[in-house]
Motif scaffolding. Sequence first.
Motif, PDB file in Angstrom:
ATOM      1  N   CYS A  59       0.660  -1.093  -0.242  1.00  0.00           N
ATOM      2  CA  CYS A  59      -0.230   0.300   0.133  1.00  0.00           C
ATOM      3  C   CYS A  59       0.713   1.442   0.490  1.00  0.00           C
ATOM      4  CB  CYS A  59      -1.023  -0.083   1.463  1.00  0.00           C
ATOM      5  SG  CYS A  59      -2.709  -0.965   1.071  1.00  0.00           S
ATOM      6  N   ARG A  60       2.784   0.813   0.302  1.00  0.00           N
ATOM      7  CA  ARG A  60       3.087   2.253   0.341  1.00  0.00           C
ATOM      8  C   ARG A  60       2.664   2.932   1.302  1.00  0.00           C
ATOM      9  NH1 ARG A  60       1.661   0.999  -5.414  1.00  0.00           N
ATOM     10  NH2 ARG A  60       4.117   0.407  -6.627  1.00  0.00           N
ATOM     11  N   ALA A  61       2.585   2.754   2.082  1.00  0.00           N
ATOM     12  CA  ALA A  61       2.724   3.522   3.319  1.00  0.00           C
ATOM     13  C   ALA A  61       3.229   3.357   4.280  1.00  0.00           C
ATOM     14  CB  ALA A  61       1.059   2.565   4.494  1.00  0.00           C
ATOM     15  N   ASP A  62       3.666   4.245   5.440  1.00  0.00           N
ATOM     16  CA  ASP A  62       4.848   5.050   5.919  1.00  0.00           C
ATOM     17  C   ASP A  62       4.753   3.595   7.560  1.00  0.00           C
ATOM     18  OD1 ASP A  62       6.132   6.384   5.159  1.00  0.00           O
ATOM     19  OD2 ASP A  62       4.651   7.923   5.610  1.00  0.00           O
ATOM     20  N   VAL A  63       3.661   3.598   7.900  1.00  0.00           N
ATOM     21  CA  VAL A  63       2.787   1.985   9.217  1.00  0.00           C
ATOM     22  C   VAL A  63       1.935   1.741   8.396  1.00  0.00           C
ATOM     23  CG1 VAL A  63       2.565   2.162  11.731  1.00  0.00           C
ATOM     24  CG2 VAL A  63       3.708   4.149  10.549  1.00  0.00           C
ATOM     25  N   ALA A  64       1.458   0.131   8.814  1.00  0.00           N
ATOM     26  CA  ALA A  64       0.471  -1.008   9.302  1.00  0.00           C
ATOM     27  C   ALA A  64       0.626  -0.753  10.067  1.00  0.00           C
ATOM     28  CB  ALA A  64       0.552  -1.584   7.995  1.00  0.00           C
ATOM     29  N   GLN A  65      -0.759  -1.010  11.053  1.00  0.00           N
ATOM     30  CA  GLN A  65      -2.054  -1.494  12.108  1.00  0.00           C
ATOM     31  C   GLN A  65      -2.371  -2.584  12.237  1.00  0.00           C
ATOM     32  OE1 GLN A  65      -1.245   1.394  14.652  1.00  0.00           O
ATOM     33  NE2 GLN A  65       0.404   1.347  15.211  1.00  0.00           N
ATOM     34  N   ILE A  66      -2.698  -3.344  12.976  1.00  0.00           N
ATOM     35  CA  ILE A  66      -3.505  -4.558  13.167  1.00  0.00           C
ATOM     36  C   ILE A  66      -4.381  -4.300  14.789  1.00  0.00           C
ATOM     37  CG2 ILE A  66      -4.622  -6.488  13.214  1.00  0.00           C
ATOM     38  CD1 ILE A  66      -2.827  -7.579  11.317  1.00  0.00           C
ATOM     39  N   HIS A  67      -5.293  -4.333  14.913  1.00  0.00           N
ATOM     40  CA  HIS A  67      -6.084  -3.428  16.152  1.00  0.00           C
ATOM     41  C   HIS A  67      -7.124  -4.708  16.468  1.00  0.00           C
ATOM     42  CE1 HIS A  67      -4.208   0.422  16.514  1.00  0.00           C
ATOM     43  NE2 HIS A  67      -4.212   0.518  15.582  1.00  0.00           N
ATOM     44  N   SER A  82       6.657   1.367  12.845  1.00  0.00           N
ATOM     45  CA  SER A  82       6.325   2.553  13.697  1.00  0.00           C
ATOM     46  C   SER A  82       7.591   2.754  14.411  1.00  0.00           C
ATOM     47  CB  SER A  82       4.997   2.015  14.924  1.00  0.00           C
ATOM     48  OG  SER A  82       3.880   2.235  14.021  1.00  0.00           O
ATOM     49  N   SER A  83       7.793   3.807  15.078  1.00  0.00           N
ATOM     50  CA  SER A  83       9.079   3.679  16.067  1.00  0.00           C
ATOM     51  C   SER A  83       8.096   2.956  17.439  1.00  0.00           C
ATOM     52  CB  SER A  83       9.322   5.096  16.659  1.00  0.00           C
ATOM     53  OG  SER A  83       8.432   4.920  17.516  1.00  0.00           O
ATOM     54  N   GLN A  84       9.158   1.705  18.767  1.00  0.00           N
ATOM     55  CA  GLN A  84       8.690   1.922  18.986  1.00  0.00           C
ATOM     56  C   GLN A  84       7.810   2.438  20.363  1.00  0.00           C
ATOM     57  OE1 GLN A  84       9.167  -1.614  19.525  1.00  0.00           O
ATOM     58  NE2 GLN A  84       8.087  -1.354  21.530  1.00  0.00           N
ATOM     59  N   GLU A  85       8.546   4.183  20.211  1.00  0.00           N
ATOM     60  CA  GLU A  85       7.894   4.871  20.995  1.00  0.00           C
ATOM     61  C   GLU A  85       6.193   4.635  20.631  1.00  0.00           C
ATOM     62  OE1 GLU A  85       8.182   9.459  22.271  1.00  0.00           O
ATOM     63  OE2 GLU A  85       8.950   9.023  20.708  1.00  0.00           O
ATOM     64  N   VAL A 155      -3.106   1.577   8.240  1.00  0.00           N
ATOM     65  CA  VAL A 155      -2.081   2.326   7.196  1.00  0.00           C
ATOM     66  C   VAL A 155      -2.384   3.331   6.989  1.00  0.00           C
ATOM     67  CG1 VAL A 155      -1.587   0.643   5.700  1.00  0.00           C
ATOM     68  CG2 VAL A 155      -3.287   1.821   5.169  1.00  0.00           C
ATOM     69  N   TRP A 156      -1.189   4.051   7.063  1.00  0.00           N
ATOM     70  CA  TRP A 156      -1.332   5.016   7.423  1.00  0.00           C
ATOM     71  C   TRP A 156       0.255   5.850   7.135  1.00  0.00           C
ATOM     72  CZ3 TRP A 156      -0.747   4.526  12.641  1.00  0.00           C
ATOM     73  CH2 TRP A 156       0.686   5.012  13.341  1.00  0.00           C
ATOM     74  N   ARG A 157      -0.087   7.521   5.720  1.00  0.00           N
ATOM     75  CA  ARG A 157       0.933   7.814   5.304  1.00  0.00           C
ATOM     76  C   ARG A 157       1.428   9.014   6.184  1.00  0.00           C
ATOM     77  NH1 ARG A 157      -1.364   7.052  -0.131  1.00  0.00           N
ATOM     78  NH2 ARG A 157      -0.288   5.527  -1.270  1.00  0.00           N
TER      79      ARG A 157
END
Length: 196
Positions: A59-67, A82-85, A155-157
């Motif tokens: 998806c050419r995203a900076d971040v992908a997550q599953i919640h 994502s950063s660890q922070e 996903v986010w940019r």
Amino acid sequence: MAEGADPSTYEELERLRDDLTAARQQQAATSEILTALGRSASDLDAILGTVVESAQRLCRADVAQIHLLAGDQLRLARSAGSSQEVIDYMVSNPVDGDRSSLIGRVALSGRTQQITDVLADPDYGRLDLQRLAGLRTTLGVPMLLDDELVGVLLVWRTEVAPFDDRAAELLTAFASQASIALRSVDLVRAVEARSD
């Protein structure tokens, strides 16, 4: 382009090449997910890791997550990019199923949603996360099992750059695969519990 060639034919050929490349990438990612599922059907973390890494890349995203849904909240289960922070913050501050975040909106509606720019969205209320992670454009899809929400894949940019329909279709396919993985892990654990 060859001399005398019709520009529209050339453009159509380029579009078809792009579509073929995207289809090959999606097939490879699907194969990776199925391989992870086949390797260890009870290792949910590895399977979800493969899903978010594939979603981020394709998806050419900076971040992908599953919640995943836990009561009335959605808790971060896996993240790529994502950063660890940011991960630690999101684990400590789960998302409510309301309109203040894209995750909450997807959970409420059970449909794919996109926020083109969270800073221009009057209902977006997770400015704490926006400041920490720098997210601007975000796209989320529901993870459903038998029409019941089990989680959200998003996903986010970090710049304002809307996701296209192809990204939404990819994310929907990955959300389905993650839901199947959740079901498989539940079944494996149920069989193991009976065996014990």
